[in-house]
Design an enzyme around this catalytic site. Structure first.
Site, PDB file in Angstrom:
ATOM      1  N   CYS A  70      34.131  47.461  28.091  1.00  0.00           N
ATOM      2  CA  CYS A  70      33.728  46.478  29.083  1.00  0.00           C
ATOM      3  C   CYS A  70      35.009  46.094  29.810  1.00  0.00           C
ATOM      4  CB  CYS A  70      32.998  45.283  28.457  1.00  0.00           C
ATOM      5  SG  CYS A  70      33.968  44.261  27.343  1.00  0.00           S
ATOM      6  N   HIS A 103      43.793  52.729   8.837  1.00  0.00           N
ATOM      7  CA  HIS A 103      43.813  51.550   7.960  1.00  0.00           C
ATOM      8  C   HIS A 103      42.482  50.810   7.902  1.00  0.00           C
ATOM      9  CE1 HIS A 103      48.484  50.944   8.078  1.00  0.00           C
ATOM     10  NE2 HIS A 103      48.120  52.175   7.748  1.00  0.00           N
TER      11      HIS A 103
HETATM   12  C1  RB5 Z   1      32.127  41.449  33.195  1.00  0.00           C
HETATM   13  O1  RB5 Z   1      32.564  40.831  34.348  1.00  0.00           O
HETATM   14  C2  RB5 Z   1      33.051  41.104  32.037  1.00  0.00           C
HETATM   15  O2  RB5 Z   1      32.857  39.793  31.636  1.00  0.00           O
HETATM   16  C3  RB5 Z   1      32.788  42.045  30.887  1.00  0.00           C
HETATM   17  O3  RB5 Z   1      33.014  43.347  31.299  1.00  0.00           O
HETATM   18  C4  RB5 Z   1      33.654  41.873  29.660  1.00  0.00           C
HETATM   19  O4  RB5 Z   1      35.001  41.772  29.977  1.00  0.00           O
HETATM   20  C5  RB5 Z   1      33.221  40.852  28.697  1.00  0.00           C
HETATM   21  O5  RB5 Z   1      33.802  40.658  27.629  1.00  0.00           O
END
Ligand code: RB5
Length: 144
Positions: A70, A103
């Site tokens: 993400c 680990h």
């Molecule tokens: C999306 O904008 C962002 O919040 C997501 O990709 C991530 O970083 C969340 O933890």
């Protein structure tokens, strides 16, 4: 040793989409067998909607190792770690990726798609997939 011919699921939200597409290209060229579990564009989505299916599949034993992304890597990692058999490691460097396997016996690597170099991320994933758990004292710690 993980058989790198095995299917390896990869999933991201929009924050990790561009890096996911890069990793798919580079790792497929290297012979890895990636299974794309979305997202499929830069349109804003909620990361749990993409990460839960992958983490559940790893938890159920359908896949041995997985890759999630993400923007920060945090939301993806936190979602995946809700599953008892998942050990998802947020990694920012190649050394962390190696240690996460050696680990911690991590079975999912979580990457911050907006914060690290794409080439570095590809190296990290290759190292993660090619490194074995050391066991021994680390096994005792993981089991605790
Ligand atoms: C999306 O904008 C962002 O919040 C997501 O990709 C991530 O970083 C969340 O933890």
């Amino acid at each position: 040793m993980f058989d790198t011919q095995n299917e390896i699921p990869i999933a991201s939200d929009h924050g990790g989409f561009e890096m996911k597409e890069y990793l798919k290209k580079v790792l497929t060229e290297e012979g890895f067998n990636l299974k794309d579990m979305g997202t499929d564009s830069e349109k804003s989505v909620d990361y749990p909607d993409l990460i839960h299916p992958l983490a559940k599949a790893v938890n159920d034993g359908k896949y041995e190792l997985g890759i999630i992304l993400c923007g920060s890597g945090n939301g993806a990692q936190m979602t995946a770690n809700k599953y008892p058999k998942v050990r998802a490691a947020l990694c920012w460097t190649a050394e962390q990726a190696k240690l996460a396997r050696e680990h911690n016996n991590a079975n999912i690597i979580s990457l911050p798609g907006r914060f690290i170099d794409f080439k570095e991320a590809a190296e990290m994933v290759k190292i993660f997939l090619r490194t074995d758990f050391e066991g021994g004292r680390h096994e005792r710690r993981v089991n605790k």
